[in-house]
Design a protein around this motif. Structure first.
Motif, PDB file in Angstrom:
ATOM      1  N   ASP A 198      30.751  41.764  65.813  1.00 19.38           N
ATOM      2  CA  ASP A 198      32.002  42.305  66.370  1.00 19.38           C
ATOM      3  C   ASP A 198      31.759  43.067  67.659  1.00 19.38           C
ATOM      4  OD1 ASP A 198      33.216  41.235  64.211  1.00 19.38           O
ATOM      5  OD2 ASP A 198      33.541  43.129  63.139  1.00 19.38           O
ATOM      6  N   MET A 199      30.556  43.665  67.762  1.00 24.71           N
ATOM      7  CA  MET A 199      30.226  44.452  68.956  1.00 24.71           C
ATOM      8  C   MET A 199      29.926  43.546  70.152  1.00 24.71           C
ATOM      9  SD  MET A 199      29.805  47.656  67.631  1.00 24.71           S
ATOM     10  CE  MET A 199      28.550  48.512  68.577  1.00 24.71           C
ATOM     11  N   GLN A 200      29.685  42.269  69.863  1.00 22.38           N
ATOM     12  CA  GLN A 200      29.266  41.354  70.927  1.00 22.38           C
ATOM     13  C   GLN A 200      30.188  40.154  71.004  1.00 22.38           C
ATOM     14  OE1 GLN A 200      25.109  40.384  71.048  1.00 22.38           O
ATOM     15  NE2 GLN A 200      24.463  42.444  70.478  1.00 22.38           N
ATOM     16  N   ASP A 201      31.498  40.402  71.083  1.00 20.24           N
ATOM     17  CA  ASP A 201      32.427  39.293  71.248  1.00 20.24           C
ATOM     18  C   ASP A 201      32.199  38.684  72.631  1.00 20.24           C
ATOM     19  OD1 ASP A 201      34.414  37.514  70.774  1.00 20.24           O
ATOM     20  OD2 ASP A 201      36.051  38.870  71.294  1.00 20.24           O
ATOM     21  N   THR A 202      32.268  37.361  72.697  1.00 13.13           N
ATOM     22  CA  THR A 202      31.960  36.720  73.985  1.00 13.13           C
ATOM     23  C   THR A 202      32.927  35.584  74.266  1.00 13.13           C
ATOM     24  OG1 THR A 202      30.201  35.702  75.293  1.00 13.13           O
ATOM     25  CG2 THR A 202      30.199  35.198  72.930  1.00 13.13           C
ATOM     26  N   PHE A 203      32.575  34.716  75.198  1.00 10.28           N
ATOM     27  CA  PHE A 203      33.421  33.592  75.594  1.00 10.28           C
ATOM     28  C   PHE A 203      32.820  32.299  75.046  1.00 10.28           C
ATOM     29  CE2 PHE A 203      33.587  36.934  78.753  1.00 10.28           C
ATOM     30  CZ  PHE A 203      34.949  37.171  78.828  1.00 10.28           C
ATOM     31  N   TYR A 204      33.684  31.460  74.469  1.00 11.97           N
ATOM     32  CA  TYR A 204      33.216  30.201  73.885  1.00 11.97           C
ATOM     33  C   TYR A 204      33.651  29.031  74.760  1.00 11.97           C
ATOM     34  CZ  TYR A 204      31.849  32.929  69.876  1.00 11.97           C
ATOM     35  OH  TYR A 204      31.231  33.848  69.072  1.00 11.97           O
ATOM     36  N   ILE A 205      32.876  27.958  74.718  1.00 16.75           N
ATOM     37  CA  ILE A 205      33.146  26.799  75.571  1.00 16.75           C
ATOM     38  C   ILE A 205      34.123  25.871  74.843  1.00 16.75           C
ATOM     39  CG2 ILE A 205      32.078  24.922  76.903  1.00 16.75           C
ATOM     40  CD1 ILE A 205      31.018  27.738  77.640  1.00 16.75           C
ATOM     41  N   ASN A 206      35.260  25.541  75.480  1.00 17.52           N
ATOM     42  CA  ASN A 206      36.311  24.733  74.872  1.00 17.52           C
ATOM     43  C   ASN A 206      35.809  23.412  74.302  1.00 17.52           C
ATOM     44  OD1 ASN A 206      38.617  26.189  74.837  1.00 17.52           O
ATOM     45  ND2 ASN A 206      39.352  25.477  76.838  1.00 17.52           N
ATOM     46  N   GLN A 207      35.023  22.684  75.093  1.00 21.54           N
ATOM     47  CA  GLN A 207      34.597  21.349  74.692  1.00 21.54           C
ATOM     48  C   GLN A 207      33.711  21.371  73.455  1.00 21.54           C
ATOM     49  OE1 GLN A 207      34.825  22.445  77.690  1.00 21.54           O
ATOM     50  NE2 GLN A 207      35.289  20.857  79.208  1.00 21.54           N
ATOM     51  N   ASN A 208      32.999  22.487  73.262  1.00 22.13           N
ATOM     52  CA  ASN A 208      32.113  22.579  72.110  1.00 22.13           C
ATOM     53  C   ASN A 208      32.031  24.038  71.664  1.00 22.13           C
ATOM     54  OD1 ASN A 208      30.126  22.597  70.221  1.00 22.13           O
ATOM     55  ND2 ASN A 208      28.675  21.335  71.411  1.00 22.13           N
ATOM     56  N   PRO A 209      32.794  24.413  70.635  1.00 17.50           N
ATOM     57  CA  PRO A 209      32.866  25.825  70.205  1.00 17.50           C
ATOM     58  C   PRO A 209      31.531  26.374  69.724  1.00 17.50           C
ATOM     59  CG  PRO A 209      34.583  24.489  69.173  1.00 17.50           C
ATOM     60  CD  PRO A 209      33.626  23.542  69.813  1.00 17.50           C
ATOM     61  N   ALA A 210      30.538  25.487  69.530  1.00 14.48           N
ATOM     62  CA  ALA A 210      29.220  25.978  69.141  1.00 14.48           C
ATOM     63  C   ALA A 210      28.478  26.561  70.344  1.00 14.48           C
ATOM     64  CB  ALA A 210      28.399  24.854  68.527  1.00 14.48           C
ATOM     65  N   TRP A 211      28.995  26.340  71.533  1.00 12.11           N
ATOM     66  CA  TRP A 211      28.380  26.885  72.742  1.00 12.11           C
ATOM     67  C   TRP A 211      29.114  28.147  73.164  1.00 12.11           C
ATOM     68  CZ3 TRP A 211      28.297  21.711  75.942  1.00 12.11           C
ATOM     69  CH2 TRP A 211      27.278  20.889  75.434  1.00 12.11           C
ATOM     70  N   LEU A 212      28.366  29.081  73.699  1.00 16.38           N
ATOM     71  CA  LEU A 212      28.960  30.354  74.102  1.00 16.38           C
ATOM     72  C   LEU A 212      28.196  30.907  75.297  1.00 16.38           C
ATOM     73  CD1 LEU A 212      26.706  32.557  72.861  1.00 16.38           C
ATOM     74  CD2 LEU A 212      27.808  31.855  70.745  1.00 16.38           C
ATOM     75  N   LEU A 213      28.783  31.892  75.968  1.00 15.40           N
ATOM     76  CA  LEU A 213      28.055  32.599  77.025  1.00 15.40           C
ATOM     77  C   LEU A 213      27.233  33.682  76.347  1.00 15.40           C
ATOM     78  CD1 LEU A 213      30.699  32.880  79.904  1.00 15.40           C
ATOM     79  CD2 LEU A 213      28.972  31.118  79.480  1.00 15.40           C
ATOM     80  N   ARG A 214      25.945  33.701  76.600  1.00 10.00           N
ATOM     81  CA  ARG A 214      25.039  34.605  75.869  1.00 10.00           C
ATOM     82  C   ARG A 214      25.474  36.064  76.022  1.00 10.00           C
ATOM     83  NH1 ARG A 214      19.742  33.929  79.845  1.00 10.00           N
ATOM     84  NH2 ARG A 214      20.559  35.136  81.582  1.00 10.00           N
ATOM     85  N   THR A 215      25.321  36.810  74.932  1.00 13.35           N
ATOM     86  CA  THR A 215      25.752  38.215  74.936  1.00 13.35           C
ATOM     87  C   THR A 215      24.596  39.153  75.253  1.00 13.35           C
ATOM     88  OG1 THR A 215      25.293  38.438  72.578  1.00 13.35           O
ATOM     89  CG2 THR A 215      27.518  37.739  73.217  1.00 13.35           C
ATOM     90  N   HIS A 216      23.378  38.626  75.207  1.00 10.96           N
ATOM     91  CA  HIS A 216      22.187  39.409  75.529  1.00 10.96           C
ATOM     92  C   HIS A 216      21.057  38.452  75.905  1.00 10.96           C
ATOM     93  CE1 HIS A 216      21.507  39.431  70.840  1.00 10.96           C
ATOM     94  NE2 HIS A 216      21.652  38.243  71.324  1.00 10.96           N
ATOM     95  N   THR A 217      20.046  38.977  76.550  1.00 11.69           N
ATOM     96  CA  THR A 217      18.936  38.102  76.939  1.00 11.69           C
ATOM     97  C   THR A 217      17.951  37.912  75.782  1.00 11.69           C
ATOM     98  OG1 THR A 217      17.988  40.032  78.045  1.00 11.69           O
ATOM     99  CG2 THR A 217      19.001  38.380  79.443  1.00 11.69           C
ATOM    100  N   SER A 218      18.311  38.404  74.591  1.00  9.27           N
ATOM    101  CA  SER A 218      17.481  38.139  73.413  1.00  9.27           C
ATOM    102  C   SER A 218      17.360  36.639  73.168  1.00  9.27           C
ATOM    103  CB  SER A 218      18.087  38.801  72.170  1.00  9.27           C
ATOM    104  OG  SER A 218      18.276  40.171  72.401  1.00  9.27           O
ATOM    105  N   SER A 219      18.355  35.887  73.640  1.00 11.13           N
ATOM    106  CA  SER A 219      18.300  34.431  73.482  1.00 11.13           C
ATOM    107  C   SER A 219      17.090  33.856  74.228  1.00 11.13           C
ATOM    108  CB  SER A 219      19.590  33.802  74.015  1.00 11.13           C
ATOM    109  OG  SER A 219      19.787  34.161  75.363  1.00 11.13           O
ATOM    110  N   VAL A 220      16.680  34.523  75.308  1.00  6.60           N
ATOM    111  CA  VAL A 220      15.478  34.076  76.033  1.00  6.60           C
ATOM    112  C   VAL A 220      14.237  34.353  75.185  1.00  6.60           C
ATOM    113  CG1 VAL A 220      14.167  34.231  78.180  1.00  6.60           C
ATOM    114  CG2 VAL A 220      16.648  34.571  78.216  1.00  6.60           C
ATOM    115  N   GLN A 221      14.232  35.529  74.534  1.00  5.35           N
ATOM    116  CA  GLN A 221      13.119  35.837  73.623  1.00  5.35           C
ATOM    117  C   GLN A 221      13.003  34.755  72.552  1.00  5.35           C
ATOM    118  OE1 GLN A 221      12.895  39.799  72.006  1.00  5.35           O
ATOM    119  NE2 GLN A 221      14.115  40.684  73.671  1.00  5.35           N
TER     120      GLN A 221
END
Ligand SMILES: [Zn+2]
Length: 339
Positions: free
Chosen positions: A148-171
């Protein structure tokens, strides 16, 4: 006749590199008091029987001189009206306008250079992520309240894709592809679904760090971050750790530094506490390590993350988050001297 021959040689050899020199040539040879007129004045002294022959020679001499004049004029025009000889090399050069680095780039470069000296390598990843790399792998399952603290934007064409909320995704991507020891620093832009104001924005910049090896302890975390703070903010800066909670680290801690503005005595920036929060940190949760097949009995690690806008606010007293992305030249020009 002999004189005319000599003058012709002189004229043929004449050079003019500038409009002024061409004009001087014209005055000297073709002007009202010029050489051609003067020789024509000699006509009256020529015996009658030779006048015809001399007249032809004179006429030819006049045409020769005029043709040379046209030639000089054209060559000066073609060279742009000046020649190399007339440039004053001692004059100062034309100033070349130089832009300034964006304050966030300045701060990012400073942070990276400090961690590079400690042996951290820079790692980067995509801004459009899938749920697993951004949340799942970081121990944030779908129903986890911390999402809930990290609500973000989702991609219409594929709801499984999102704009990353932190660079932990790089880790996550580093742990996926590399074996320990791992020592990376991850700078990048991240996104949150927030109302834009002076204190919140829909995107901002993070730098996160990750260190995984055998026998990495909380003491290493503290010493690394303490070194960073001293290099970044000065030797007199003090730090304190406060227990905190993040799903991907255990134990977790927020780190504060003594207020740079008031030196700890209390001011508006530190809300009269003498301390300002600059980053979150902790020991990597064993479950996160296991998500990537790293043996959590053999390896331990620490991770930390900070917002560059926050660091920039403290270093340069930027009091409104919106200033960073408004492209207002009056704001950006203030960083011309900073490197
Ligand atoms: Zn203060």
């Amino acid at each position: 006749m002999k004189q005319i021959d000599e003058h012709k040689q002189e004229i043929a050899a004449a050079e003019a590199g500038t409009p002024d020199a061409v004009e001087a040539f014209r005055i000297k040879y073709l002007g009202t008091k010029g050489l051609v007129k003067a020789i024509m004045g000699e006509m009256k002294n020529v015996p009658n029987e030779q006048k015809k022959e001399f007249g032809q020679v004179l006429n030819e001499f006049k045409q020769f001189t005029e043709a040379k004049y046209e030639l000089l004029k054209e060559s000066v025009a073609a060279s742009g009206g000046s020649s190399a000889i007339d440039i004053d090399w001692s004059l100062p050069g034309d100033p070349v306008p130089v832009g300034s680095r964006h304050p966030l780039s300045i701060v990012r470069n400073q942070v990276l250079s400090i961690f590079k000296r400690l042996g951290f390598a820079v790692a980067e990843g995509p801004e459009i992520e899938d749920d697993w790399h951004n949340f799942g792998a970081m121990n944030l399952p779908e129903d986890h309240p911390a999402r809930d603290m990290q609500d973000t934007f989702y991609i219409n064409q594929n709801p499984a894709w999102l704009l990353r909320t932190h660079t932990s995704s790089v880790q996550a991507r580093v742990m996926e592809t590399q074996k320990p020891p791992i020592r990376v620093i991850c700078p990048g832009r991240v996104y949150r679904n927030e109302t834009i104001s002076a204190r919140a924005h829909c995107f901002f910049h993070q730098v996160e760090g990750l260190y995984i090896d055998e026998n990495v302890s909380f003491a290493d975390l503290k010493q690394t971050l303490y070194f960073f703070v001293q290099e970044m903010f000065g030797k007199d800066t003090r730090v304190r750790f406060r227990p905190s909670y993040f799903p991907f680290t255990e134990p977790s801690a927020e780190m504060d530094i003594s207020c740079l503005i008031c030196g700890g005595s209390g001011c508006n920036v530190c809300k009269h506490t003498g301390w300002v929060e600059i980053l979150g940190s902790g020991m990597v949760h064993p479950k996160v390590l296991e998500n990537f097949g790293i043996d959590s009995n053999k390896y331990t690690g620490f991770a930390f993350g900070m917002g560059l806008e926050r660091i920039c606010q403290l270093k340069y007293r930027v009091n409104d988050l919106r200033l960073y992305s408004q492209n207002d030249i009056r704001f950006l020009q203030q960083f011309t001297g900073a490197v």
